[in-house]
Design a protein around this motif. Structure first.
Motif, short mmCIF file in Angstrom:
data_model
loop_
_atom_site.label_atom_id
_atom_site.label_comp_id
_atom_site.label_asym_id
_atom_site.label_seq_id
_atom_site.Cartn_x
_atom_site.Cartn_y
_atom_site.Cartn_z
N TRP A 26 0.73 -1.33 -0.10
CA TRP A 26 -0.03 -0.19 0.40
C TRP A 26 1.27 0.92 -0.04
O TRP A 26 1.03 2.07 -0.73
CB TRP A 26 -0.91 -0.25 1.13
CG TRP A 26 -1.82 1.31 1.43
CD1 TRP A 26 -1.55 1.98 2.35
CD2 TRP A 26 -2.66 1.52 0.36
NE1 TRP A 26 -2.48 2.82 2.23
CE2 TRP A 26 -3.16 3.02 1.05
CE3 TRP A 26 -2.53 1.21 -0.89
CZ2 TRP A 26 -3.81 3.78 0.09
CZ3 TRP A 26 -3.82 1.90 -1.65
CH2 TRP A 26 -4.34 3.08 -0.90
N LEU A 27 2.20 1.45 0.53
CA LEU A 27 2.68 2.65 0.41
C LEU A 27 3.74 3.17 -0.51
O LEU A 27 3.77 3.93 -0.65
CB LEU A 27 4.05 1.99 1.81
CG LEU A 27 3.66 2.41 3.23
CD1 LEU A 27 4.80 1.84 4.32
CD2 LEU A 27 2.87 3.58 3.73
N ARG A 28 3.16 2.29 -1.19
CA ARG A 28 4.04 2.14 -3.02
C ARG A 28 2.56 2.67 -3.86
O ARG A 28 3.16 2.39 -5.25
CB ARG A 28 4.67 0.24 -2.96
CG ARG A 28 6.35 0.72 -2.61
CD ARG A 28 7.06 -0.83 -2.23
NE ARG A 28 8.01 -0.91 -1.61
CZ ARG A 28 7.94 -0.81 -0.38
NH1 ARG A 28 6.91 -0.30 0.46
NH2 ARG A 28 9.64 -0.75 0.25
N HIS A 29 1.69 2.63 -3.30
CA HIS A 29 0.84 2.80 -4.07
C HIS A 29 -0.09 4.33 -3.82
O HIS A 29 -1.20 4.60 -4.26
CB HIS A 29 -0.37 1.39 -4.41
CG HIS A 29 0.68 0.50 -5.27
ND1 HIS A 29 0.10 0.81 -6.87
CD2 HIS A 29 0.97 -0.80 -5.43
CE1 HIS A 29 0.70 -0.18 -7.95
NE2 HIS A 29 0.98 -1.37 -6.75
N CYS A 30 0.08 4.90 -2.99
CA CYS A 30 -0.99 5.39 -1.98
C CYS A 30 -1.22 6.34 -2.33
O CYS A 30 -1.86 7.43 -1.80
CB CYS A 30 -1.31 5.09 -0.52
SG CYS A 30 0.70 5.72 -0.09
N ALA A 31 0.10 6.75 -2.91
CA ALA A 31 0.42 7.97 -3.11
C ALA A 31 0.22 9.19 -2.29
O ALA A 31 -0.89 10.13 -2.22
CB ALA A 31 -1.16 8.95 -4.40
N GLY A 32 0.62 8.58 -0.98
CA GLY A 32 0.54 9.66 0.16
C GLY A 32 -0.45 9.26 0.80
O GLY A 32 -0.36 10.15 2.22
N VAL A 36 6.24 -14.58 2.25
CA VAL A 36 5.28 -15.11 1.59
C VAL A 36 3.74 -13.84 2.24
O VAL A 36 3.03 -14.03 2.13
CB VAL A 36 5.11 -16.66 2.63
CG1 VAL A 36 3.63 -16.69 2.54
CG2 VAL A 36 5.77 -17.66 2.23
N GLY A 37 4.18 -13.77 3.33
CA GLY A 37 3.29 -12.37 4.28
C GLY A 37 3.33 -10.69 2.97
O GLY A 37 2.68 -10.23 2.53
N ALA A 38 4.54 -11.40 2.59
CA ALA A 38 4.71 -9.99 2.06
C ALA A 38 4.38 -10.19 1.07
O ALA A 38 3.47 -8.81 0.62
CB ALA A 38 5.58 -9.57 1.91
N ALA A 39 4.17 -11.13 0.20
CA ALA A 39 3.87 -11.80 -1.05
C ALA A 39 2.15 -11.77 -1.00
O ALA A 39 1.47 -10.76 -1.70
CB ALA A 39 4.11 -12.74 -1.40
N ALA A 40 1.66 -12.32 0.22
CA ALA A 40 -0.12 -12.19 0.00
C ALA A 40 0.04 -10.43 0.88
O ALA A 40 -1.47 -10.79 -0.59
CB ALA A 40 0.12 -13.24 1.29
N GLY A 41 -0.05 -9.51 1.04
CA GLY A 41 -0.17 -8.65 1.74
C GLY A 41 -0.75 -8.18 0.25
O GLY A 41 -1.69 -6.96 0.18
N THR A 42 0.73 -8.02 -0.08
CA THR A 42 0.58 -7.38 -1.97
C THR A 42 -0.54 -7.87 -2.95
O THR A 42 -1.11 -7.19 -3.19
CB THR A 42 1.78 -7.69 -2.82
OG1 THR A 42 2.63 -7.22 -1.72
CG2 THR A 42 1.51 -7.22 -3.71
N HIS A 43 -0.94 -9.19 -2.92
CA HIS A 43 -2.30 -9.74 -3.23
C HIS A 43 -3.26 -9.02 -3.13
O HIS A 43 -4.62 -8.79 -3.40
CB HIS A 43 -1.76 -10.74 -3.39
CG HIS A 43 -1.06 -11.59 -4.29
ND1 HIS A 43 -1.62 -12.43 -5.40
CD2 HIS A 43 -0.05 -12.31 -3.90
CE1 HIS A 43 -0.65 -13.25 -6.35
NE2 HIS A 43 0.40 -13.23 -5.10
N LEU A 44 -3.22 -9.05 -0.97
CA LEU A 44 -5.00 -8.69 -0.99
C LEU A 44 -5.18 -7.00 -1.53
O LEU A 44 -5.84 -6.47 -1.89
CB LEU A 44 -4.33 -8.63 0.54
CG LEU A 44 -4.68 -10.14 1.05
CD1 LEU A 44 -4.40 -10.32 2.37
CD2 LEU A 44 -5.96 -10.55 0.77
N VAL A 45 -3.78 -6.10 -1.03
CA VAL A 45 -4.05 -4.72 -1.33
C VAL A 45 -4.02 -4.43 -3.35
O VAL A 45 -5.03 -3.49 -3.43
CB VAL A 45 -2.07 -4.40 -1.31
CG1 VAL A 45 -3.02 -2.31 -2.00
CG2 VAL A 45 -2.07 -3.78 0.10
N LEU A 46 -3.45 -5.32 -4.00
CA LEU A 46 -3.57 -5.07 -4.97
C LEU A 46 -4.93 -5.70 -5.70
O LEU A 46 -5.78 -5.26 -6.70
CB LEU A 46 -2.39 -5.97 -6.34
CG LEU A 46 -0.99 -5.33 -6.22
CD1 LEU A 46 0.23 -5.64 -6.84
CD2 LEU A 46 -0.87 -3.69 -6.18
#
Length: 236
Positions: free
Chosen positions: A176-182, A217-227
């Motif tokens: 999310w921090l890499r997609h949130c635009a602030g 694994v947690g970071a990748a799964a968290g990325t899936h949930l956000v994306l």
């Protein structure tokens, strides 16, 4: 139905990808190096303490080297057990850009390239804030856990719940921090899904060897949930 199981399965399935595997190797190597360096510092520090006259006088002659090694081993293993997840996630913050990019490229081509890498100073800030949250929340949980010691499993449940909350937030924030635009507070993943993800990762971290895989694994799964949420919003 929660998307967490599917996200975890996709994350596990991507461990063989070269980019994710590279992050796994680098993050584990750096994490173990941190503990090795800390262990060496602990061993040398104990040598200084045991050379003190008042301490040396309490030990049988010639016992200081054995006491130093034993104390360093016991303290080091305890620190590794209790602090591994804290250090591992702090280290992973510096490689999170690669995890997010790998998941995007394989599963979300429409969003590929939209993530903005964090500057080094920002990565350090995120890692430090994560460490402070872990320390602060676990200290707040101590009195509750102490009251529940009479129930045998009460303290374990309390700390599992606290760390599930923390892990769920950290694992989804990496994307999310890499997609949130602030807008850092607008994490689109619901609190329930973050908690379930955090509980799953916390459980993995209790299993020897699996605990080495758990942060990635947690970071990748968290990325899936956000994306998944961002992709759904983009289609509307």
């Amino acid at each position: 139905m929660s998307a967490v199981p599917a996200a975890l399965l996709k994350a596990l399935g991507q461990l063989g990808d070269r980019a994710v595997l590279a992050v796994l190797v680098k993050s584990v190597a750096v994490t173990l190096a941190v503990f090795a360096l800390a262990g060496w510092g602990l061993y040398e520090g104990l040598a200084v303490v045991l050379r003190e006259e008042r301490v040396a006088a309490l030990l049988p002659e010639g016992f200081a080297p054995a006491a130093q090694a034993l104390a360093a081993l016991v303290i080091g293993l305890a620190a590794f057990w209790f602090l591994f997840r804290v250090v591992a996630l702090a280290v992973l913050q510096f490689f999170a850009d690669e995890v997010v990019a790998a998941v995007e490229a394989r599963h979300y081509p429409a969003l590929a390239g939209q993530a903005r890498p964090l500057p080094l100073a920002r990565e350090v800030s995120v890692a430090v804030r994560g460490l402070l949250r872990v320390v602060g929340y676990n200290l707040l949980a101590l009195p509750v856990a102490a009251v529940l010691t009479v129930t045998a499993i009460g303290p374990a449940v309390v700390f599992l719940a606290v760390n599930a909350l923390l892990l769920g937030r950290e694992c989804t924030d990496m994307a999310w921090l890499r997609h949130c635009a602030g807008d850092e507070r607008g994490n689109p993943v619901g609190a329930g899904e973050r908690f379930l993800l955090g509980a799953a990762v916390a459980g993995l971290m209790l299993v020897p060897l699996a605990n080495l895989l758990a942060p990635v694994v947690g970071a990748a799964a968290g990325t899936h949930l956000v994306l998944r949420r961002l992709e759904g919003s983009a289609r509307r």
